[in-house]
Design a protein around this motif. Structure first.
Motif, short mmCIF file in Angstrom:
data_model
loop_
_atom_site.label_atom_id
_atom_site.label_comp_id
_atom_site.label_asym_id
_atom_site.label_seq_id
_atom_site.Cartn_x
_atom_site.Cartn_y
_atom_site.Cartn_z
N GLY A 49 0.79 -1.23 0.00
CA GLY A 49 0.00 0.00 0.00
C GLY A 49 0.82 1.27 0.00
O GLY A 49 0.42 2.28 -0.55
N ARG A 50 1.98 1.22 0.60
CA ARG A 50 2.82 2.41 0.71
C ARG A 50 4.02 2.36 -0.24
O ARG A 50 5.01 3.06 -0.03
CB ARG A 50 3.27 2.59 2.15
N ALA A 51 3.92 1.57 -1.28
CA ALA A 51 4.96 1.54 -2.31
C ALA A 51 5.03 2.90 -2.98
O ALA A 51 4.01 3.56 -3.17
CB ALA A 51 4.67 0.46 -3.34
N ARG A 52 6.22 3.33 -3.36
CA ARG A 52 6.39 4.64 -3.99
C ARG A 52 5.78 4.67 -5.39
O ARG A 52 5.14 5.63 -5.78
CB ARG A 52 7.88 5.00 -4.04
N PHE A 53 5.99 3.60 -6.15
CA PHE A 53 5.47 3.53 -7.52
C PHE A 53 4.87 2.15 -7.78
O PHE A 53 5.21 1.17 -7.12
CB PHE A 53 6.60 3.75 -8.55
N LEU A 54 4.00 2.09 -8.77
CA LEU A 54 3.49 0.84 -9.31
C LEU A 54 3.91 0.79 -10.77
O LEU A 54 3.60 1.71 -11.53
CB LEU A 54 1.96 0.80 -9.21
N LEU A 55 4.64 -0.24 -11.13
CA LEU A 55 5.00 -0.44 -12.53
C LEU A 55 4.07 -1.50 -13.08
O LEU A 55 4.02 -2.62 -12.56
CB LEU A 55 6.46 -0.88 -12.68
N VAL A 56 3.29 -1.15 -14.09
CA VAL A 56 2.36 -2.09 -14.71
C VAL A 56 3.03 -2.58 -15.99
O VAL A 56 3.23 -1.81 -16.93
CB VAL A 56 0.99 -1.45 -14.98
N VAL A 57 3.38 -3.86 -15.99
CA VAL A 57 4.18 -4.46 -17.05
C VAL A 57 3.33 -5.41 -17.87
O VAL A 57 2.58 -6.22 -17.33
CB VAL A 57 5.38 -5.23 -16.44
N ASP A 58 3.45 -5.32 -19.19
CA ASP A 58 2.86 -6.31 -20.09
C ASP A 58 3.81 -7.49 -20.10
O ASP A 58 4.95 -7.37 -20.58
CB ASP A 58 2.69 -5.72 -21.49
N SER A 59 3.40 -8.62 -19.57
CA SER A 59 4.31 -9.76 -19.40
C SER A 59 4.74 -10.38 -20.73
O SER A 59 5.71 -11.13 -20.77
CB SER A 59 3.68 -10.83 -18.51
N GLU A 60 4.06 -10.05 -21.81
CA GLU A 60 4.43 -10.60 -23.12
C GLU A 60 5.44 -9.71 -23.84
O GLU A 60 6.33 -10.21 -24.54
CB GLU A 60 3.19 -10.81 -23.98
N THR A 61 5.33 -8.39 -23.69
CA THR A 61 6.20 -7.47 -24.43
C THR A 61 7.21 -6.76 -23.55
O THR A 61 8.15 -6.15 -24.06
CB THR A 61 5.36 -6.39 -25.14
N ASP A 62 7.03 -6.81 -22.22
CA ASP A 62 7.84 -6.09 -21.24
C ASP A 62 7.68 -4.57 -21.34
O ASP A 62 8.43 -3.82 -20.73
CB ASP A 62 9.32 -6.49 -21.30
N ASP A 63 6.70 -4.09 -22.13
CA ASP A 63 6.37 -2.67 -22.10
C ASP A 63 5.78 -2.38 -20.73
O ASP A 63 5.13 -3.25 -20.12
CB ASP A 63 5.34 -2.33 -23.18
#
Length: 120
Positions: A21-35
């Motif tokens: 909950g207190r993470a500084r950022f959330l990285l949302v990754v496409d697991s197929e392309t790594d975008d």
């Protein structure tokens, strides 16, 4: 598949933030392309209470199917579980390494909170 990873920074080379909950950022990754997309979680970083619930709701609204984090409390777990988001635990490592470990099937999926509420 969309995978959200709690992160201390804005790059795949950043360390996984072990707090959900207190993470500084959330990285949302496409697991197929790594975008990936970066989502700032500063509002919840400094929240007095409800950080896990709000972060869980934000993740659900992003259409994420899997979360990778270090720890998840009971309220965050309930929120993610209700949204049918699977939770996997990672140790201290980079976001890129956590994604690769997830793809290799080597991260542990949890079926309950692994820390008490208000863990900092």
């Amino acid at each position: 598949m969309k995978v959200a990873v709690t992160s201390q920074g804005q790059e795949l080379s950043s360390e996984v933030d072990l707090r959900f909950g207190r993470a500084r950022f959330l990285l949302v990754v496409d697991s197929e392309t790594d975008d990936f997309e970066v989502h700032d979680n500063e509002l919840n970083l400094n929240a007095v209470q409800g950080a896990g619930i709000q972060t869980g709701q934000n993740i659900a609204n992003l259409g994420v199917e899997v979360v990778i984090t270090g720890n998840v409390g009971p309220n965050a777990f309930k929120t993610l579980n209700a949204a049918k988001v699977k939770i996997f635990l990672a140790e201290k490592q980079t976001v890129a390494d956590a994604i690769e470990t997830f793809k290799a099937g080597k991260l542990k999926e949890v079926d309950q909170a692994n820390v008490e509420g208000h863990w900092i």
